[in-house]
Design a protein around this motif. Structure first.
Motif, PDB file in Angstrom:
ATOM      1  N   SER A  16      38.469  46.493  32.683  1.00  0.00           N
ATOM      2  CA  SER A  16      38.474  47.529  33.665  1.00  0.00           C
ATOM      3  C   SER A  16      39.047  47.136  34.846  1.00  0.00           C
ATOM      4  O   SER A  16      40.093  47.884  35.735  1.00  0.00           O
ATOM      5  CB  SER A  16      36.981  48.205  33.923  1.00  0.00           C
ATOM      6  N   VAL A  17      38.867  45.847  35.533  1.00  0.00           N
ATOM      7  CA  VAL A  17      39.402  45.414  36.632  1.00  0.00           C
ATOM      8  C   VAL A  17      40.882  45.153  36.239  1.00  0.00           C
ATOM      9  O   VAL A  17      41.747  45.535  37.165  1.00  0.00           O
ATOM     10  CB  VAL A  17      38.914  43.974  37.005  1.00  0.00           C
ATOM     11  N   ARG A 213      29.652  45.637  37.829  1.00  0.00           N
ATOM     12  CA  ARG A 213      30.698  46.070  36.961  1.00  0.00           C
ATOM     13  C   ARG A 213      30.636  47.384  36.342  1.00  0.00           C
ATOM     14  O   ARG A 213      31.688  47.887  35.919  1.00  0.00           O
ATOM     15  CB  ARG A 213      30.301  45.045  35.802  1.00  0.00           C
ATOM     16  N   ILE A 216      32.582  49.325  38.645  1.00  0.00           N
ATOM     17  CA  ILE A 216      34.073  49.103  38.565  1.00  0.00           C
ATOM     18  C   ILE A 216      34.352  49.854  37.137  1.00  0.00           C
ATOM     19  O   ILE A 216      35.606  50.561  37.300  1.00  0.00           O
ATOM     20  CB  ILE A 216      34.190  47.501  38.540  1.00  0.00           C
ATOM     21  N   THR A 220      37.029  52.851  37.457  1.00  0.00           N
ATOM     22  CA  THR A 220      38.418  52.723  36.575  1.00  0.00           C
ATOM     23  C   THR A 220      38.629  54.022  35.703  1.00  0.00           C
ATOM     24  O   THR A 220      39.552  54.531  35.573  1.00  0.00           O
ATOM     25  CB  THR A 220      38.379  51.610  35.420  1.00  0.00           C
ATOM     26  N   ALA A 275      42.335  48.948  43.247  1.00  0.00           N
ATOM     27  CA  ALA A 275      42.022  47.789  42.597  1.00  0.00           C
ATOM     28  C   ALA A 275      41.425  46.636  43.686  1.00  0.00           C
ATOM     29  O   ALA A 275      40.559  45.754  43.112  1.00  0.00           O
ATOM     30  CB  ALA A 275      43.221  47.283  41.750  1.00  0.00           C
ATOM     31  N   ALA A 278      37.844  46.983  43.995  1.00  0.00           N
ATOM     32  CA  ALA A 278      37.221  46.178  42.629  1.00  0.00           C
ATOM     33  C   ALA A 278      37.030  44.746  42.969  1.00  0.00           C
ATOM     34  O   ALA A 278      36.018  44.148  42.392  1.00  0.00           O
ATOM     35  CB  ALA A 278      37.789  46.757  41.497  1.00  0.00           C
ATOM     36  N   VAL A 279      38.209  44.171  43.330  1.00  0.00           N
ATOM     37  CA  VAL A 279      38.348  42.808  43.112  1.00  0.00           C
ATOM     38  C   VAL A 279      37.357  42.007  44.223  1.00  0.00           C
ATOM     39  O   VAL A 279      37.082  41.093  43.926  1.00  0.00           O
ATOM     40  CB  VAL A 279      39.782  42.537  43.356  1.00  0.00           C
ATOM     41  N   LEU A 282      33.810  41.215  43.435  1.00  0.00           N
ATOM     42  CA  LEU A 282      33.521  40.251  42.316  1.00  0.00           C
ATOM     43  C   LEU A 282      33.657  38.869  42.862  1.00  0.00           C
ATOM     44  O   LEU A 282      33.201  37.960  42.086  1.00  0.00           O
ATOM     45  CB  LEU A 282      34.619  40.608  41.038  1.00  0.00           C
ATOM     46  N   TYR A 293      46.394  38.156  39.732  1.00  0.00           N
ATOM     47  CA  TYR A 293      46.287  39.432  38.755  1.00  0.00           C
ATOM     48  C   TYR A 293      47.626  39.998  38.404  1.00  0.00           C
ATOM     49  O   TYR A 293      47.767  40.792  37.267  1.00  0.00           O
ATOM     50  CB  TYR A 293      45.620  40.500  39.393  1.00  0.00           C
TER      51      TYR A 293
END
Length: 384
Positions: A16-17, A213, A216, A220, A275, A278-279, A282, A293
Motif C-alpha cells: 500500500s505504501v 498501516r 494507510i 491507498t 504518499a 503515509a511515509v 511510518l 522509494y
C-alpha cells in the motif's frame, strides 16, 4: 496458516505504501512518458507538509483539534506537491517532451536542488513560498474574465502576484515567530507523531493489525478509486486519455493539450504528496526520505505495465508480499521442508534490505521474458 495471514497483511501494508507512492508515477511516467526522477522529492515535500501541519496543530488555539491534523495534512500535501509539480512542468518538463534522456537528467538535477532546498531553507519560509505560489496560480483562475482582458490585464496579474507574495510573507513570519522548530533550517530528520486514534493495534483472531498501516491501506484504496474514477468517468480524465493515445488529433479536436499536460503532471505530483503523508507516519522524515522509494516506484510501474493502473496495483502488492515473506524469514516457517540449498539462500536474504535486492532481481529476470510487464498497454498509442 496464521503466519501466512500475517505475511499477507504485512505484504499488503508494504504494498500500500509502495502503491500510493507509485500511483503518481504511474500517471506521469505511464500516461505522459516522462521519467521524473524528482518524484521521490515530491514525496518528501508531502512528508514535510505533514510535519509542519502537525506543529501548527500543536499551537494552543488548535490544540483541541490535534487528532484531526492528518485529515488536514492529506489535502494540503496534495496541493503542495501538486503546485511544485506544476511549476516543474511549466519551467522544465514542457521543453523536454519527447527527449527522455534530457528529461531524466533534468529531473535528477531538480531532485538534488529540492533536497538541498529543504536542508538550507527554513520550513516556515518554505510554507510561505508555497502559499504564494498557490495563490499566484489560483487567483487568475478565480478572478472574472473581464479583469484579465484588455489593457488592465497585466496590472491585474501583477497585483494578484503581489497579493500572493504578501500573503506568503505574512504566513512565513507568523509561523517563524510561533514555531521555533521551523524558524531555522536543519538537515536533521524530524518525527511525525501519530494522533491518539492512530496508535496501537486492533486484535483479531490472535493477530494484531497496527492502526497506522490500516489507515494507510484505507488511504491507498481511496486514492486508487479516486484516480480510477477520474480517468474513466470525468471529462478531463477522458481528455487525458485522448491526448495520451493521439496528441495531434486531440489538438485538432480542440482539446487544450497544454492544459492536459499541466493537469496530469499536477495530479501525479499531488499523489506523491499523499504518499508523503503515509511515509511520514511510518518513520522519520528527512531530505532523503523519498530516495528510498523512487526505485521501487519505477519497478512497480514497469512490472505492472506502463500506463496500466490495475497492473500497478497488482505489482505493488506482489512486491510487498514477496518482500515480507523473504525479509521476515516467514517463507522458511511456511515451507519447513524446503530443500537445504534453497533454504540457505532464502536465509541469507532474510533481512529487509536483502529481501528488496532479491525481489528486484526476480523482477529483472521476469522482465527479460516479458519486457512490457504483466499487462502490456494496448491501443492506438502502442500501434503508433
Amino acid at each position: 496458516m496464521q503466519l501466512l495471514l500475517e505475511s499477507l497483511f504485512n505484504g499488503v501494508a508494504i504494498g500500500s505504501v509502495l502503491l500510493v507512492a507509485a500511483l503518481g508515477l504511474a500517471i506521469v511516467f505511464g500516461l505522459m512518458g516522462v521519467i521524473n526522477l524528482a518524484h521521490g522529492e515530491l514525496i518528501m515535500l508531502g512528508a514535510y507538509t505533514t510535519y509542519v501541519v502537525q506543529l501548527i496543530f500543536k499551537l494552543p488555539a488548535l490544540q483541541p483539534f490535534y487528532n484531526a491534523y492528518v485529515l488536514v495534512a492529506i489535502p494540503l500535501a496534495f496541493i503542495v506537491s501538486g503546485v511544485v509539480g506544476i511549476l516543474l512542468e511549466r519551467t522544465v518538463i514542457r521543453r523536454l517532451y519527447g527527449n527522455p534522456l534530457e528529461t531524466l537528467l533534468a529531473t535528477w538535477g531538480v531532485s538534488l536542488i529540492l533536497q538541498q532546498f529543504v536542508r538550507s531553507f527554513p520550513l516556515a519560509y518554505a510554507a510561505g513560498l508555497v502559499l504564494a505560489l498557490v495563490l499566484g496560480f489560483s487567483l487568475p483562475i478565480i478572478l472574472p474574465d473581464k479583469l484579465l482582458q484588455g489593457p488592465r490585464a497585466r496590472l491585474v496579474r501583477a497585483g494578484s502576484w503581489l497579493v500572493s507574495a504578501l500573503a506568503g510573507v505574512l504566513l512565513a513570519g507568523g509561523l517563524a515567530s510561533q514555531i521555533s522548530r521551523i524558524a531555522r533550517a536543519t538537515s536533521r530528520n524530524v518525527d511525525v507523531t501519530a494522533p491518539k486514534w492512530m496508535r496501537g493495534g486492533i486484535e483479531l483472531s490472535g493477530m494484531t493489525f497496527p492502526v497506522p498501516r490500516l489507515v494507510i491501506i484505507v488511504i491507498t484504496i481511496l486514492a486508487v478509486l479516486g484516480i480510477t474514477w477520474f480517468l474513466n468517468r470525468s471529462v478531463w480524465g477522458m481528455r487525458i486519455r485522448a491526448v495520451t493515445q493521439n496528441r495531434s488529433m486531440s489538438d485538432c479536436l480542440g482539446i487544450s493539450t497544454d492544459t492536459v499536460d499541466v493537469l496530469t503532471f499536477g495530479i501525479g505530483s499531488g499523489l506523491a504528496g499523499i504518499a508523503g503523508v503515509a511515509v511520514s507516519l511510518l518513520g522519520s522524515v528527512g531530505p532523503n526520505v523519498g530516495t528510498s522509494y523512487i526505485v521501487g516506484c519505477f519497478m512497480v510501474v514497469v512490472l505492472g505495465g506502463v500506463g496500466n493502473l490495475f497492473g500497478t496495483v497488482l505489482a505493488s502488492f506482489a512486491i510487498g508480499v514477496l518482500t515480507d515473506l523473504i525479509g521476515a524469514g516467514r517463507l522458511l516457517s511456511i515451507w519447513p521442508s524446503m530443500p537445504a540449498p534453497l533454504a540457505s539462500v532464502v536465509d541469507f536474504f532474510a533481512t529487509t534490505s536483502m529481501a528488496q535486492v532479491m525481489v528486484f532481481a526476480l523482477i529483472v529476470v521476469f522482465l527479460q521474458f516479458r519486457p512490457a510487464g504483466l499487462f502490456p498497454q494496448r491501443g492506438r498509442m502502442v500501434e503508433a
